[in-house]
Design a protein around this motif. Structure first.
Motif, PDB file in Angstrom:
ATOM      1  N   ARG A   1       0.826  -1.210   0.000  1.00 37.80           N
ATOM      2  CA  ARG A   1       0.000   0.000   0.000  1.00 37.80           C
ATOM      3  C   ARG A   1       0.861   1.262   0.000  1.00 37.80           C
ATOM      4  O   ARG A   1       0.547   2.248  -0.677  1.00 37.80           O
ATOM      5  CB  ARG A   1      -0.923  -0.001   1.223  1.00 37.80           C
ATOM      6  N   ILE A   2       1.947   1.224   0.777  1.00 34.12           N
ATOM      7  CA  ILE A   2       2.841   2.385   0.827  1.00 34.12           C
ATOM      8  C   ILE A   2       3.473   2.624  -0.532  1.00 34.12           C
ATOM      9  O   ILE A   2       3.540   3.753  -1.021  1.00 34.12           O
ATOM     10  CB  ILE A   2       3.927   2.184   1.907  1.00 34.12           C
ATOM     11  N   ARG A   3       3.934   1.550  -1.184  1.00 32.79           N
ATOM     12  CA  ARG A   3       4.605   1.684  -2.467  1.00 32.79           C
ATOM     13  C   ARG A   3       3.647   2.159  -3.553  1.00 32.79           C
ATOM     14  O   ARG A   3       4.070   2.782  -4.526  1.00 32.79           O
ATOM     15  CB  ARG A   3       5.247   0.357  -2.869  1.00 32.79           C
ATOM     16  N   ARG A   4       2.363   1.861  -3.392  1.00 37.11           N
ATOM     17  CA  ARG A   4       1.379   2.300  -4.384  1.00 37.11           C
ATOM     18  C   ARG A   4       0.880   3.710  -4.120  1.00 37.11           C
ATOM     19  O   ARG A   4       0.203   4.300  -4.951  1.00 37.11           O
ATOM     20  CB  ARG A   4       0.200   1.328  -4.396  1.00 37.11           C
ATOM     21  N   THR A   5       1.223   4.259  -2.960  1.00 32.18           N
ATOM     22  CA  THR A   5       0.827   5.629  -2.642  1.00 32.18           C
ATOM     23  C   THR A   5       1.706   6.595  -3.425  1.00 32.18           C
ATOM     24  O   THR A   5       2.925   6.421  -3.469  1.00 32.18           O
ATOM     25  CB  THR A   5       1.000   5.906  -1.129  1.00 32.18           C
ATOM     26  N   PRO A   6       1.122   7.618  -4.075  1.00 28.99           N
ATOM     27  CA  PRO A   6       1.942   8.585  -4.809  1.00 28.99           C
ATOM     28  C   PRO A   6       3.052   9.145  -3.933  1.00 28.99           C
ATOM     29  O   PRO A   6       2.861   9.391  -2.740  1.00 28.99           O
ATOM     30  CB  PRO A   6       0.927   9.667  -5.195  1.00 28.99           C
ATOM     31  N   PHE A   7       4.203   9.351  -4.535  1.00 34.08           N
ATOM     32  CA  PHE A   7       5.366   9.752  -3.757  1.00 34.08           C
ATOM     33  C   PHE A   7       5.151  11.086  -3.060  1.00 34.08           C
ATOM     34  O   PHE A   7       5.603  11.289  -1.935  1.00 34.08           O
ATOM     35  CB  PHE A   7       6.602   9.814  -4.660  1.00 34.08           C
ATOM     36  N   TRP A   8       4.459  12.018  -3.729  1.00 34.64           N
ATOM     37  CA  TRP A   8       4.240  13.320  -3.109  1.00 34.64           C
ATOM     38  C   TRP A   8       3.363  13.192  -1.868  1.00 34.64           C
ATOM     39  O   TRP A   8       3.537  13.943  -0.901  1.00 34.64           O
ATOM     40  CB  TRP A   8       3.634  14.302  -4.104  1.00 34.64           C
ATOM     41  N   VAL A   9       2.463  12.230  -1.872  1.00 32.64           N
ATOM     42  CA  VAL A   9       1.623  12.003  -0.689  1.00 32.64           C
ATOM     43  C   VAL A   9       2.487  11.479   0.451  1.00 32.64           C
ATOM     44  O   VAL A   9       2.313  11.865   1.615  1.00 32.64           O
ATOM     45  CB  VAL A   9       0.482  11.022  -1.009  1.00 32.64           C
ATOM     46  N   GLN A  10       3.419  10.582   0.128  1.00 32.38           N
ATOM     47  CA  GLN A  10       4.327  10.067   1.158  1.00 32.38           C
ATOM     48  C   GLN A  10       5.158  11.201   1.757  1.00 32.38           C
ATOM     49  O   GLN A  10       5.377  11.247   2.976  1.00 32.38           O
ATOM     50  CB  GLN A  10       5.252   9.014   0.550  1.00 32.38           C
ATOM     51  N   ILE A  11       5.622  12.133   0.904  1.00 32.91           N
ATOM     52  CA  ILE A  11       6.424  13.257   1.382  1.00 32.91           C
ATOM     53  C   ILE A  11       5.607  14.138   2.321  1.00 32.91           C
ATOM     54  O   ILE A  11       6.063  14.525   3.408  1.00 32.91           O
ATOM     55  CB  ILE A  11       6.939  14.097   0.193  1.00 32.91           C
ATOM     56  N   VAL A  12       4.394  14.470   1.893  1.00 32.97           N
ATOM     57  CA  VAL A  12       3.524  15.315   2.725  1.00 32.97           C
ATOM     58  C   VAL A  12       3.216  14.629   4.050  1.00 32.97           C
ATOM     59  O   VAL A  12       3.219  15.264   5.112  1.00 32.97           O
ATOM     60  CB  VAL A  12       2.227  15.667   1.969  1.00 32.97           C
ATOM     61  N   ALA A  13       2.970  13.325   3.996  1.00 29.79           N
ATOM     62  CA  ALA A  13       2.688  12.575   5.225  1.00 29.79           C
ATOM     63  C   ALA A  13       3.885  12.630   6.168  1.00 29.79           C
ATOM     64  O   ALA A  13       3.733  12.815   7.387  1.00 29.79           O
ATOM     65  CB  ALA A  13       2.334  11.130   4.889  1.00 29.79           C
ATOM     66  N   GLY A  14       5.095  12.457   5.620  1.00 27.71           N
ATOM     67  CA  GLY A  14       6.295  12.544   6.446  1.00 27.71           C
ATOM     68  C   GLY A  14       6.471  13.927   7.037  1.00 27.71           C
ATOM     69  O   GLY A  14       6.877  14.072   8.198  1.00 27.71           O
ATOM     70  N   LEU A  15       6.146  14.950   6.262  1.00 20.44           N
ATOM     71  CA  LEU A  15       6.254  16.330   6.731  1.00 20.44           C
ATOM     72  C   LEU A  15       5.306  16.598   7.893  1.00 20.44           C
ATOM     73  O   LEU A  15       5.701  17.121   8.943  1.00 20.44           O
ATOM     74  CB  LEU A  15       5.956  17.286   5.573  1.00 20.44           C
ATOM     75  N   VAL A  16       4.035  16.203   7.718  1.00 24.48           N
ATOM     76  CA  VAL A  16       3.032  16.442   8.755  1.00 24.48           C
ATOM     77  C   VAL A  16       3.351  15.647  10.017  1.00 24.48           C
ATOM     78  O   VAL A  16       3.288  16.165  11.140  1.00 24.48           O
ATOM     79  CB  VAL A  16       1.626  16.067   8.226  1.00 24.48           C
ATOM     80  N   LEU A  17       3.709  14.375   9.833  1.00 27.55           N
ATOM     81  CA  LEU A  17       4.030  13.540  10.987  1.00 27.55           C
ATOM     82  C   LEU A  17       5.281  14.048  11.709  1.00 27.55           C
ATOM     83  O   LEU A  17       5.349  14.026  12.945  1.00 27.55           O
ATOM     84  CB  LEU A  17       4.244  12.090  10.534  1.00 27.55           C
ATOM     85  N   GLY A  18       6.262  14.527  10.940  1.00 24.75           N
ATOM     86  CA  GLY A  18       7.475  15.063  11.549  1.00 24.75           C
ATOM     87  C   GLY A  18       7.196  16.292  12.395  1.00 24.75           C
ATOM     88  O   GLY A  18       7.721  16.430  13.504  1.00 24.75           O
ATOM     89  N   VAL A  19       6.339  17.196  11.880  1.00 29.41           N
ATOM     90  CA  VAL A  19       5.973  18.382  12.647  1.00 29.41           C
ATOM     91  C   VAL A  19       5.257  17.974  13.931  1.00 29.41           C
ATOM     92  O   VAL A  19       5.538  18.497  15.013  1.00 29.41           O
ATOM     93  CB  VAL A  19       5.079  19.322  11.800  1.00 29.41           C
ATOM     94  N   GLY A  20       4.345  17.015  13.816  1.00 23.96           N
ATOM     95  CA  GLY A  20       3.601  16.564  14.993  1.00 23.96           C
ATOM     96  C   GLY A  20       4.488  15.937  16.049  1.00 23.96           C
ATOM     97  O   GLY A  20       4.389  16.253  17.240  1.00 23.96           O
ATOM     98  N   LEU A  21       5.367  15.041  15.613  1.00 21.70           N
ATOM     99  CA  LEU A  21       6.255  14.372  16.564  1.00 21.70           C
ATOM    100  C   LEU A  21       7.269  15.350  17.157  1.00 21.70           C
ATOM    101  O   LEU A  21       7.618  15.261  18.342  1.00 21.70           O
ATOM    102  CB  LEU A  21       6.984  13.221  15.875  1.00 21.70           C
ATOM    103  N   GLY A  22       7.749  16.278  16.343  1.00 17.73           N
ATOM    104  CA  GLY A  22       8.679  17.272  16.853  1.00 17.73           C
ATOM    105  C   GLY A  22       8.046  18.159  17.906  1.00 17.73           C
ATOM    106  O   GLY A  22       8.657  18.461  18.941  1.00 17.73           O
TER     107      GLY A  22
END
Length: 447
Positions: A16-37
């Motif tokens: 499922r992760i590999r089929r997710t568009p790469f830009w969506v993965q980037i945005v998800a990492g960005l949002v999650l990083g801000v939250g965890l930080g």
């Protein structure tokens, strides 16, 4: 006779992760990083902050690991391949000319924004206890630093400028020797393919790297970091946006006779990767691939893109040092005159190779400040905010590195108009991000 419905298995999490568009993965990492930080900072969770920092640092280290072999082999191959390009000297000259033109436009925009907004006035920043950065920063250091004293040291210390110099010499020697140097060229091509394949694996980790890099910044500095740098930050992002979306669009339309929208559709994978990785060199294989997908002949792209990745920095070497120099001067209450602004433009155009395509632009900033006679301690003011500024700067760098070969190819009549007018989708979502990947036939994970 009834038959039982055919059993179907649901896709695995990895699939499922590999089929997710790469830009969506980037945005998800960005949002999650801000939250965890923010969580790590608000709740004072030291282990979480350390984990985020480690993830981000490891990602950058993996990118830097590929830099020496990637830069050296890419430029050796690109210079050697010029022998098969019609009017190679003309194309090289036109490429450098457009590098110069776009850099001058970018530095003019940076200076204009700095003069209009006064980014250092009223910042309230204290300069007490700041130390000047160690190492180079003068013109003498820059010029003498081009020539290596030890080949091994140039690679182990990742001195990109020296690696570029050696690669150009080797590439020229390959052209001179002809068939005698063919084994060296074949070996360089093989190493380049191997490096690009390994780098592709690192690039696929960009969402995780984004999480760590953004999370670490938020956890360490918090939102209060932006307050004294608010005007500077807005200036850098606004200046880069003007160059990236307005200037480049106008150049494509009126200098190249091309539809700008097709450029952004085709080049977006490289631009978004540059924003995350903060490395022009790390993005180089994707930049070259999108440039070729937009109709630039591979023989010419293999020369122009690697050189651009190490010498053309509209964000890091034009917009940023011009605004940052004004910022530092105002913090220290030093008035700049027309001579100083002309020096900034000169340094930005001639010294852009000092940024070397790696994350950050500290060398270029110290070169600019030392040329103007401004306190080098001012660099220390900008270190904390640098990762946030560097994302937009690098995205602008990479867009320009793809733009110039396209404009030159269009003006020389060698661009494939059909390919340009029909750009493909997100290269990072498909199996053929690089030629090596296409050969592997890397398909999405099975359900």
């Amino acid at each position: 006779m009834s038959t039982a419905p055919e059993a179907t298995s649901s896709p695995s999490v990895l699939a499922r992760i590999r089929r997710t568009p790469f830009w969506v993965q980037i945005v998800a990492g960005l949002v999650l990083g801000v939250g965890l930080g923010y969580l790590a900072r608000a709740a004072d969770i030291s282990w979480l902050a350390t984990t985020l920092e480690t993830i981000g640092k490891t990602f950058v280290q993996l990118l830097k690991l590929a830099v020496p072999p990637l830069v050296f082999t890419a430029i050796v191959v690109s210079v050697a391949n010029l022998r098969g390009v019609t009017n190679a000297a003309r194309l090289a000259g036109r490429t450098l000319l457009w590098f110069l033109i776009t850099s001058l436009i970018a530095v003019a925009i940076g200076l204009g924004l700095g003069l209009l907004t006064d980014p250092g006035r009223g910042s309230g920043l204290s300069t007490e206890g700041l130390k000047a950065p160690k190492g180079g920063g003068t013109w003498v250091d820059f010029l003498t630093g081009i020539f290596p004293t030890n080949i091994v040291t140039a690679f182990t210390e990742v001195n990109v400028l020296q690696i570029v110099f050696m690669a150009v010499v080797v590439g020229a020697a390959v052209i001179k020797l002809g068939s005698k140097a063919e084994p060296v060229l074949r070996f360089s091509e093989s190493v380049l393919e191997l490096t690009q394949t390994a780098l592709w694996w690192v690039i696929r980790l960009s969402p995780l790297g984004t999480l760590g890099l953004i999370g670490k910044s938020v956890a360490k500095y918090g939102w209060d970091l932006l307050k004294p740098f608010a005007t500077l930050t807005v200036d850098i992002y606004a200046g880069c946006a003007l160059v990236l979306f307005v200037v480049y669009s106008l150049l494509l339309k009126f200098a190249g006779g091309l539809n700008p929208l097709n450029f952004y559709k085709g080049a977006w994978p490289a631009i978004q990767l540059a924003f995350v990785s903060r490395s022009s060199v790390g993005t180089l294989p994707v930049t070259r691939r999108v440039t070729e997908r937009l109709g630039v002949p591979s023989e010419y792209a293999s020369f122009a893109v690697p050189f651009g990745a190490t010498t053309k920095m509209d964000g890091c070497a034009a917009i940023y040092p011009s605004i940052a120099a004004i910022f530092v001067a105002q913090v220290y209450n030093i008035d700049l005159g027309i001579r100083d602004y002309l020096l900034i433009a000169f340094v930005s155009v001639i010294g852009s190779a000092a940024t070397a395509g790696l994350t950050g632009a500290i060398v270029m900033l110290t070169l600019t400040l030392s040329t103007l006679g401004l306190p080098l301690e001012g660099v220390g003011l900008l270190l904390a905010i640098d990762p946030i500024l560097d994302m937009m700067r690098t995205a602008t760098n990479v867009a320009g590195q793809a733009l110039v070969p396209i404009i030159v190819a269009a003006r020389e009549g060698i661009i494939d108009r059909e390919a340009y007018d029909n750009p493909t989708g997100d290269l990072l979502d498909g199996p053929a991000a690089f030629p090596a990947q296409a050969a592997e036939g890397a398909a999405p994970a099975a359900a």
